[in-house]
Motif scaffolding. Structure first.
Motif, mmCIF file in Angstrom:
data_model
loop_
_atom_site.group_PDB
_atom_site.id
_atom_site.type_symbol
_atom_site.label_atom_id
_atom_site.label_comp_id
_atom_site.label_asym_id
_atom_site.label_seq_id
_atom_site.Cartn_x
_atom_site.Cartn_y
_atom_site.Cartn_z
ATOM 1 N N GLU A 112 29.308 37.267 0.597
ATOM 2 C CA GLU A 112 30.178 36.936 -0.539
ATOM 3 C C GLU A 112 29.499 37.269 -1.863
ATOM 4 O O GLU A 112 30.156 37.698 -2.824
ATOM 5 C CB GLU A 112 30.550 35.450 -0.502
ATOM 6 C CG GLU A 112 31.359 35.032 0.716
ATOM 7 C CD GLU A 112 30.510 34.658 1.925
ATOM 8 O OE1 GLU A 112 31.081 34.143 2.903
ATOM 9 O OE2 GLU A 112 29.280 34.886 1.891
ATOM 10 N N SER B 22 38.510 34.522 -2.373
ATOM 11 C CA SER B 22 37.096 34.240 -2.650
ATOM 12 C C SER B 22 36.671 32.966 -1.931
ATOM 13 O O SER B 22 36.400 31.922 -2.527
ATOM 14 C CB SER B 22 36.864 34.098 -4.161
ATOM 15 O OG SER B 22 35.525 33.757 -4.422
ATOM 16 N N GLU C 106 39.373 41.334 -0.410
ATOM 17 C CA GLU C 106 39.643 40.885 -1.784
ATOM 18 C C GLU C 106 41.095 41.171 -2.117
ATOM 19 O O GLU C 106 41.639 42.218 -1.752
ATOM 20 C CB GLU C 106 38.720 41.603 -2.779
ATOM 21 C CG GLU C 106 38.927 41.180 -4.225
ATOM 22 C CD GLU C 106 37.924 41.795 -5.189
ATOM 23 O OE1 GLU C 106 38.227 41.899 -6.395
ATOM 24 O OE2 GLU C 106 36.822 42.179 -4.733
ATOM 25 N N TYR D 173 35.185 36.110 -10.719
ATOM 26 C CA TYR D 173 36.304 37.017 -10.464
ATOM 27 C C TYR D 173 37.296 37.014 -11.623
ATOM 28 O O TYR D 173 37.848 38.065 -11.987
ATOM 29 C CB TYR D 173 36.999 36.647 -9.160
ATOM 30 C CG TYR D 173 36.298 37.195 -7.941
ATOM 31 C CD1 TYR D 173 36.335 38.547 -7.639
ATOM 32 C CD2 TYR D 173 35.580 36.360 -7.091
ATOM 33 C CE1 TYR D 173 35.687 39.061 -6.521
ATOM 34 C CE2 TYR D 173 34.924 36.863 -5.973
ATOM 35 C CZ TYR D 173 34.983 38.212 -5.697
ATOM 36 O OH TYR D 173 34.326 38.718 -4.602
ATOM 37 N N ARG E 32 32.627 30.752 -8.497
ATOM 38 C CA ARG E 32 33.083 32.050 -7.954
ATOM 39 C C ARG E 32 34.399 32.443 -8.601
ATOM 40 O O ARG E 32 34.615 33.618 -8.933
ATOM 41 C CB ARG E 32 33.248 31.966 -6.433
ATOM 42 C CG ARG E 32 31.971 31.644 -5.671
ATOM 43 C CD ARG E 32 32.109 31.998 -4.195
ATOM 44 N NE ARG E 32 33.262 31.390 -3.560
ATOM 45 C CZ ARG E 32 33.291 30.180 -3.012
ATOM 46 N NH1 ARG E 32 32.202 29.411 -3.044
ATOM 47 N NH2 ARG E 32 34.369 29.707 -2.436
ATOM 48 N N MET F 77 30.791 40.080 -4.717
ATOM 49 C CA MET F 77 30.915 39.864 -6.163
ATOM 50 C C MET F 77 30.095 40.895 -6.932
ATOM 51 O O MET F 77 30.542 41.438 -7.950
ATOM 52 C CB MET F 77 30.477 38.446 -6.535
ATOM 53 C CG MET F 77 31.492 37.384 -6.188
ATOM 54 S SD MET F 77 31.116 35.773 -6.915
ATOM 55 C CE MET F 77 29.613 35.345 -6.060
#
Length: 735
Positions: free
Chosen positions: A325, A459, A447, A390, A386, A329
């Motif tokens: 993860e 996410s 995603e 995003y 997170r 990102m």
């Protein structure tokens, strides 16, 4: 007292991009402001302070009295302001042009707000690599400070660390100060006299001995139990008073002053490193356990102090390997950085009225380091952090695409190795949605950017073992030890706190990465509880098996067709089974469709349960305005904001609800906070299962359960005669 010592004290303060206002409010009230107030009453004590730009902006907006107090201390010459990356990125993680931009933004901000230009830089998380020398020096910085463990890994020790060194790379030079690790554990947890004793050991007749203490500002009131200890119980007053009483031999200097007062001790080339705990956290779980056991063994034998600087942990960048993860990102950040860079170089950028600067600032916020790793602090395990990464990266990408592509409708596909694993992924994009598909990993949807909301609902963090779960499993023993020791103030590196009961029962781990469009082939005996625990048998090899793919375009539609010729295990042994799924994105709508065609073996009939899993990170599972709903006639449902979500629907429960409903043609997830409705329609009536995905994670406040997302499995009983096919179409809309 004969002999003197020069003493540098530095503090670094930061709050993550996306952190809750109430958290920063509490930290300002209980930590940042009272520290400056006490410091102001001791004008003899001079300090070097670093505040990340994101924190300074928040304080300026919400607590001007704290901001003004800091300004007065700077104006009086009592405080040196240190530079850094404005939004506190790990510098080795971001492209060189972003390194320069982040540092320049912080420098310009400090000059504008406080009338000073920093000459040194706080290195986020003290993550050092030699390649940083050139970009830091080119940004006008003369020094950085890192832990003395960096120097000890290079073979230096004792009085070798009473000063600073120079280093070089590509013809650029930089000064490096070693920060005392021992003082990090003394201040503010030991009696102030311990620090005085430590300093006294380094005093010299010529007064050139230089000792550096620098650490996180949050330990002065924001870490658990420290506000009472530092302020109510008077630790900081005693510390400053004791220092000033010894001012005849302790001279307070800033980093910048030390450069002008003292010559460097020599040249040094440090290994890649961070502080010692960080290099433990980055290790894989088994290696971390082995490391901890080795340390315990060395301590028992009485050789740890001699051995510890020959026992080094991992490498910061390995967080990207440990946590996919984090790598995703990072990969998104790199993709967006390239787009924003192209915008800055584009002929249209000069006509955008600040649009390039706006995109760049959003990108920089998406580079804030906190969400990209995990240790004693929640970091990657905190969904709202997170979400913020995003949110800002998608915002930056939106601006770049709007300026580079204009106002026309568009829809495009890219076959690219966006996550740097040497295998191709497929990116479908329109002004409304972006879909990142991974054919080599089960054809998953990794995603899903809902661009109008600047939101990636996929996410989600997968449940996986952590080294500290060993401590959770021994929780009863730990609690007994705490009860016997009684209340005390401890460093968060030593503290063991359980924020709720029964965490050991929640230690369940996933066999595959939780994301979207995960294809399951199961037996009819599997229950919702089995599936939630991962306690069932996959009859097929499709969950993470590689799919062949091809990309096509038809008018305003972009399409990816993924096919796997796999197998299913039945009563008569393995049998051939082919799953073909076609994902289509429309340039005109915030909707995507998936059509499945499943073809059975030529030599036998098959019966199994086929499921499609989606995992949504919706942030607040128990909020009244976030829930599942089901289409039913004659029902009206509204969010807490009063916005109609569907004219005919009924609420199934909040996003922590376990749902088991049959005959579903259409259902959805509602998020009143974001004014978002995710609706999913099926061509065949489905059975719907949902359950919350929770991890047991560690933070500075202790061990806790954290909601990571909601798992949605829709599934069907499929019966195939020899060579027969079964078809399904699902459509997901975002309003």
């Amino acid at each position: 007292m004969t002999g003197k010592v020069l003493f540098i004290m530095g503090l670094h303060s930061h709050q993550p991009v996306g952190n809750f206002d109430f958290v920063i409010e509490k930290a300002t009230r209980e930590c940042y402001h009272p520290f400056l107030e006490v410091l102001g009453t001791y004008p003899q004590i001079r300090m070097s302070l670093h505040y990340s730009g994101v924190l300074l902006e928040w304080i300026r907006e919400h607590h001007c009295e704290t901001f003004d107090l800091l300004g007065r201390l700077v104006g009086a010459g009592q405080v040196e302001m240190m530079g850094g990356g404005f939004d506190e990125p790990i510098l080795v993680m971001i492209p060189d042009h972003d390194k320069a931009g982040q540092i320049q933004k912080q420098t310009d901000y400090l000059e504008k707000q406080f009338g000073v230009r920093p000459v040194g830089l706080w290195l986020a998380e003290r993550v050092w690599e030699q390649c940083l020398v050139k970009p830091i020096a080119d940004a006008g910085m003369r020094y950085v400070a890192v832990d003395d463990s960096h120097f000890k890994f290079a073979g230096l020790s004792g009085t070798d660390l009473c000063g600073y060194y120079t280093t070089e790379d590509q013809g650029r030079m930089l000064n490096i100060f070693p920060m005392s690790e021992l003082l990090r554990y003394y201040v503010p947890f030991k009696d102030p006299e311990k620090t005085i004793e430590y300093l006294r050991a380094f005093a010299r007749e010529d007064g050139t001995a230089l000792v550096t203490y620098a650490d996180d500002g949050e330990k002065f009131g924001s870490w658990p139990e420290t506000h009472k200890h530092v302020y109510t119980d008077g630790w900081l007053e005693r510390f400053f008073k004791l220092l000033t009483e010894n001012a005849d031999w302790i001279e307070f200097v800033t980093f910048a002053e030390a450069l002008d007062r003292v010559e460097p001790l020599g040249q040094v080339f440090l290994p890649d490193a961070s502080y010692r705990e960080m290099m433990e956290w980055v290790l894989p779980v088994d290696s971390q356990h082995a490391y901890e056991d080795l340390v315990a063994d060395f301590k028992e034998k009485g050789i740890w102090e001699r051995a510890k600087f020959f026992v080094k942990g991992g490498f910061w960048r390995s967080f990207r390997a440990k946590y996919p993860e984090a790598n995703e990102m990072y990969s998104k950040m790199m993709l967006v950085s390239e787009k924003v860079s192209r915008l800055g170089e584009s002929p249209v950028s000069g006509q955008t009225n600040g649009r390039y600067e706006a995109a760049r600032d959003e990108l920089y916020q998406g580079q804030c380091n906190c969400s990209y790793w995990h240790g004693i602090f929640g970091g990657l395990y905190l969904p709202h952090l997170r979400y913020a990464v995003y949110n800002h990266l998608i915002a930056a990408e939106n601006i770049a695409d709007e300026e580079l592509k204009g106002n026309r409708e568009w829809c495009e596909s890219q076959v690219v190795d966006y996550n740097f694993d040497r295998r191709p992924e497929v990116l479908l994009s329109s002004p409304h949605l972006s879909l990142y598909l991974v054919p080599h990993r089960g054809g998953h949807l990794a995603e899903l950017d809902i661009r109008a909301k600047k939101f990636n609902p996929l996410s989600v963090l997968t449940r996986r073992p952590e080294a500290y779960h060993r401590t959770v499993l021994r929780s009863q023993e730990q609690k007994k030890e705490q009860d016997q020791e009684g209340p005390q103030v401890a460093s968060i590196h030593d503290s063991v706190v359980f924020k709720s009961e029964g965490l050991e029962k929640m230690l369940q781990y996933d066999r595959y990465k939780r994301e979207g469009l995960i294809d399951h082939v199961m037996g009819p005996e599997v229950t919702l509880d089995d599936f939630a625990r991962g306690d069932f048998v996959e009859l097929g090899d499709f969950v993470e098996g590689a799919y062949e793919f091809e990309v096509s375009k038809r008018g305003a539609l972009q399409r990816v067709t993924m096919t796997r010729r796999g197998a299913v295990t039945g009563e008569q042994g393995p049998a051939a089974l082919t799953i073909r799924k076609e994902v289509t994105l429309d340039a005109h709508e915030p909707t995507f469709t998936v059509t499945y065609e499943i073809t059975g073996a030529e030599d036998r009939a098959l019966r199994f349960v086929f499921g499609v899993e989606m995992c949504y990170a919706m942030l607040a599972p128990h909020a009244d305005d976030r829930f599942y709903y089901l289409e039913e006639p004659d029902t009206t449902l509204r969010s807490t904001e009063g916005t109609s979500l569907r004219s005919t629907s009924v609420k199934l429960g909040d996003l922590a609800t376990r749902v088991d409903v049959e005959g579903v043609r259409r259902f959805g997830l509602a998020d009143g906070w974001q004014q978002l409705d995710i609706g999913i329609t099926f061509s065949e009536p489905a059975r719907l299962w949902t359950f919350p995905l929770e991890t047991v994670s560690q933070s500075e406040a202790g061990f806790e359960a954290v909601y990571q997302g909601s798992v949605v499995l829709t599934h069907w009983t499929v019966v195939l005669e020899r060579g027969e096919s079964w078809k399904l179409k699902l459509e997901e809309s975002h309003q």
